[in-house]
Design a protein around this motif. Structure first.
Motif, short mmCIF file in Angstrom:
data_model
loop_
_atom_site.label_atom_id
_atom_site.label_comp_id
_atom_site.label_asym_id
_atom_site.label_seq_id
_atom_site.Cartn_x
_atom_site.Cartn_y
_atom_site.Cartn_z
N ILE A 197 0.84 -1.20 0.00
CA ILE A 197 0.00 0.00 0.00
C ILE A 197 0.88 1.25 0.00
O ILE A 197 0.56 2.24 -0.67
N GLY A 198 2.00 1.21 0.73
CA GLY A 198 2.93 2.33 0.72
C GLY A 198 3.49 2.58 -0.66
O GLY A 198 3.64 3.74 -1.09
N ALA A 199 3.81 1.51 -1.39
CA ALA A 199 4.33 1.65 -2.76
C ALA A 199 3.28 2.29 -3.65
O ALA A 199 3.59 3.16 -4.48
N TYR A 200 2.03 1.86 -3.49
CA TYR A 200 0.94 2.46 -4.25
C TYR A 200 0.81 3.95 -3.92
O TYR A 200 0.60 4.79 -4.81
N ASP A 201 0.94 4.30 -2.64
CA ASP A 201 0.81 5.70 -2.23
C ASP A 201 1.89 6.55 -2.87
O ASP A 201 1.62 7.65 -3.36
N GLY A 202 3.12 6.07 -2.89
CA GLY A 202 4.19 6.82 -3.52
C GLY A 202 4.02 6.93 -5.02
O GLY A 202 4.35 7.94 -5.64
N PHE A 203 3.43 5.88 -5.62
CA PHE A 203 3.30 5.82 -7.07
C PHE A 203 2.10 6.61 -7.58
O PHE A 203 2.18 7.29 -8.60
N PHE A 204 0.97 6.52 -6.86
CA PHE A 204 -0.28 7.10 -7.37
C PHE A 204 -1.03 7.85 -6.29
O PHE A 204 -1.25 9.05 -6.40
N GLY A 205 -1.50 7.15 -5.25
CA GLY A 205 -1.98 7.83 -4.05
C GLY A 205 -3.43 7.78 -3.68
O GLY A 205 -3.75 7.48 -2.53
N PRO A 206 -4.38 8.12 -4.59
CA PRO A 206 -5.78 8.22 -4.15
C PRO A 206 -6.30 6.94 -3.52
O PRO A 206 -6.12 5.85 -4.05
N GLY A 207 -6.94 7.07 -2.37
CA GLY A 207 -7.53 5.92 -1.71
C GLY A 207 -6.63 5.18 -0.76
O GLY A 207 -7.05 4.18 -0.15
N THR A 208 -5.40 5.66 -0.57
CA THR A 208 -4.45 4.95 0.30
C THR A 208 -5.01 4.75 1.70
O THR A 208 -4.92 3.66 2.28
N GLY A 209 -5.60 5.80 2.27
CA GLY A 209 -6.15 5.70 3.62
C GLY A 209 -7.25 4.65 3.70
O GLY A 209 -7.34 3.90 4.67
N SER A 210 -8.09 4.58 2.65
CA SER A 210 -9.16 3.57 2.63
C SER A 210 -8.58 2.16 2.59
O SER A 210 -9.08 1.26 3.26
N PHE A 211 -7.52 1.97 1.81
CA PHE A 211 -6.89 0.65 1.72
C PHE A 211 -6.27 0.25 3.06
O PHE A 211 -6.42 -0.89 3.51
N PHE A 212 -5.57 1.17 3.70
CA PHE A 212 -4.97 0.87 5.00
C PHE A 212 -6.06 0.51 6.02
O PHE A 212 -5.96 -0.50 6.73
#
Length: 251
Positions: free
Chosen positions: A143-158
């Motif tokens: 999820i951290g990699a996704y946040d650095g790469f793109f970002g939207p929805g990271t909090g929802s995924f966590f």
């Protein structure tokens, strides 16, 4: 050249996004379009959004920690892997086309929204965990990699994975989400800055608004708990899904 009124408008917007991020995540749904409409280039908008988000998230994380909702030692491995994942994501996003993710991510976000709606586990009561803190660390890294790469929805995924996999109550999961969000934001800001992508003055002005919103939002979440977090998480997930699909099919 950014007009002076834009600084004031985006700082005010950051108060709202900081409030939303502190409760359910998804403030980027509002902030990224605002930055782009103000004429900030996409890669600079992503970098500058991470800067203001880092400050807002730090305030929310601090409030949750003071309330005793964060176990730092148990989550140290996840913190390290989230940082490493976000670092990798930032490096990659500066080199490749991200259009494919604009179609994949809405599907994932809709799954999160459906999970929140139908799952009986989405409450403030802790449940039996499927994996422990160490087992969750690779999930956090992804999820951290996704946040650095793109970002939207990271909090929802966590939040959804912390509830579904680790059995945390929704308020505790939200608190831990802020810790992991802060970790990925720090990594993103550091490596975007090294890449020369940051608009510092604009980002710091927005940070002041995000900190105010984060303070209000975290106190609101701790006061009202799952009965506020759950519907807001659903609304943000569905809203972000619609926004990303619209962007994908109209681009």
């Amino acid at each position: 050249m950014i007009e002076p009124w834009v600084y004031a408008a985006l700082t005010a917007t950051a108060v709202l996004t900081g409030f939303i991020d502190a409760i359910a995540g998804g403030g980027g749904l509002i902030m990224m379009p605002a930055l782009l409409s103000a004429g900030v280039p996409p890669i600079n908008a992503l970098a500058t959004n991470k800067l203001q988000s880092m400050f807002g998230t730090s305030v929310a994380c601090s409030n949750y920690a003071r309330a005793g909702l964060i176990d730092w030692r148990a989550n140290l491995l996840t913190i390290c892997l989230v940082f490493a994942g976000a670092t990798a994501g930032v490096i990659v996003v500066q080199t490749i086309d991200t259009r494919a993710l604009s179609l994949i991510i809405p599907m994932l976000l809709m799954a999160v929204a459906l999970y929140v709606l139908v799952s009986p586990r989405m409450s403030d009561e802790d449940a039996h965990q499927r994996i422990g803190a160490r087992g969750y660390a690779p999930v956090g890294a992804a999820i951290g990699a996704y946040d650095g790469f793109f970002g939207p929805g990271t909090g929802s995924f966590f939040t959804a994975t912390l509830v579904g996999l680790r059995g945390l109550g929704l308020t505790r999961a939200t608190a831990l989400t802020k810790l992991f969000n802060l970790t990925s934001n720090v990594a993103s800001v550091l490596f975007f800055a090294i890449g020369g992508k940051m608009f510092w003055l604009l980002g710091l002005c927005m940070a002041a608004g995000a900190m105010a919103g984060g303070w209000i939002g975290s106190h609101t979440a701790m006061r009202f708990g799952a009965r506020l977090i759950r519907p807001l998480l659903v609304i943000l997930s569905i809203g972000l899904t619609a926004r990303l699909l619209w962007t994908y099919f109209t681009a």
